[in-house]
Design a protein around this motif. Structure first.
Motif, mmCIF file in Angstrom:
data_model
loop_
_atom_site.group_PDB
_atom_site.id
_atom_site.type_symbol
_atom_site.label_atom_id
_atom_site.label_comp_id
_atom_site.label_asym_id
_atom_site.label_seq_id
_atom_site.Cartn_x
_atom_site.Cartn_y
_atom_site.Cartn_z
ATOM 1 N N ARG A 25 0.836 -1.205 0.000
ATOM 2 C CA ARG A 25 0.000 0.000 0.000
ATOM 3 C C ARG A 25 0.871 1.256 0.000
ATOM 4 N N THR A 26 1.872 1.284 0.895
ATOM 5 C CA THR A 26 2.724 2.460 1.040
ATOM 6 C C THR A 26 3.998 2.075 1.777
ATOM 7 N N ILE A 27 5.024 2.897 1.626
ATOM 8 C CA ILE A 27 6.269 2.733 2.387
ATOM 9 C C ILE A 27 6.458 4.025 3.166
ATOM 10 N N PRO A 55 -1.667 -2.221 12.433
ATOM 11 C CA PRO A 55 -0.743 -2.996 13.262
ATOM 12 C C PRO A 55 0.635 -3.054 12.604
ATOM 13 N N VAL A 56 1.689 -3.091 13.444
ATOM 14 C CA VAL A 56 3.062 -3.088 12.932
ATOM 15 C C VAL A 56 3.823 -4.285 13.495
ATOM 16 N N ILE A 57 4.464 -5.025 12.580
ATOM 17 C CA ILE A 57 5.265 -6.205 12.923
ATOM 18 C C ILE A 57 6.727 -5.910 12.600
ATOM 19 N N ILE A 76 8.702 1.417 7.306
ATOM 20 C CA ILE A 76 7.535 0.574 7.561
ATOM 21 C C ILE A 76 6.865 0.363 6.207
ATOM 22 N N ILE A 77 6.865 -0.881 5.747
ATOM 23 C CA ILE A 77 6.197 -1.221 4.485
ATOM 24 C C ILE A 77 4.803 -1.709 4.845
ATOM 25 N N VAL A 78 3.785 -0.979 4.407
ATOM 26 C CA VAL A 78 2.399 -1.360 4.707
ATOM 27 C C VAL A 78 1.887 -2.214 3.562
#
Length: 153
Positions: A25-27, A55-57, A76-78
């Motif tokens: 989706r987005t970076i 949520p973030v892993i 963060i790569i979504v």
């Protein structure tokens, strides 16, 4: 010739990984993460991304690698998998490349300490460069998806 895949290339330590662009989706640059109690250690919490709680892993933690402090290059790569949006913390997001699906071979049992179930395969690129393709549905297996969906409430 197989089909052409457009892939986002990112790094965890010295290894390069790939996720198909259509799943991304987005970076984003690193942003404050709100910790959520009683979640697995690799689930770092949630971020507010333009009004949406995501949520973030930490992928290092997910794969059993040593976790490190985020740097200027961390991202963060979504990604979107089965109507679930999740952010992956990676060391850096480097590139977008086109690869031929025929260059992707089945993964060996363990690559860089990561179990084969998390991998779609290994793409052989030019100059002997290897790209580890992730199997996103396995990285976010059912028990974690249930846990992550509860975070979004």
């Amino acid at each position: 010739m197989g089909e052409e895949l457009k892939v986002i290339v990112f790094a965890l330590g010295q290894e390069e990984y790939g996720i198909e662009v259509d799943k991304v989706r987005t970076i984003e640059r690193m942003s404050p993460i709100t910790r959520v109690p009683k979640t697995a250690a690799f689930i770092k919490g949630v971020i507010n991304l333009r009004g949406v709680v995501v949520p973030v892993i930490d992928l290092r933690g997910r794969f059993g690698l040593d976790e490190t402090e985020p740097t200027e290059n961390s991202r963060i790569i979504v990604v979107a998998v089965d109507e679930l949006e999740v952010g992956f913390i990676v060391d850096s997001a480097n590139d977008v490349i086109d690869i031929d699906s025929d260059t992707i071979e089945s993964p060996p049992e363990i690559v860089g300490g990561i179990k084969a179930k998390y991998l779609r395969g290994i793409a052989k690129l030019s100059e002997g460069r290897l790209l580890i393709m992730l199997n996103l549905s396995e990285v976010l297996n059912k028990s974690e998806i249930i846990q992550l969906e509860q975070l979004e409430v």
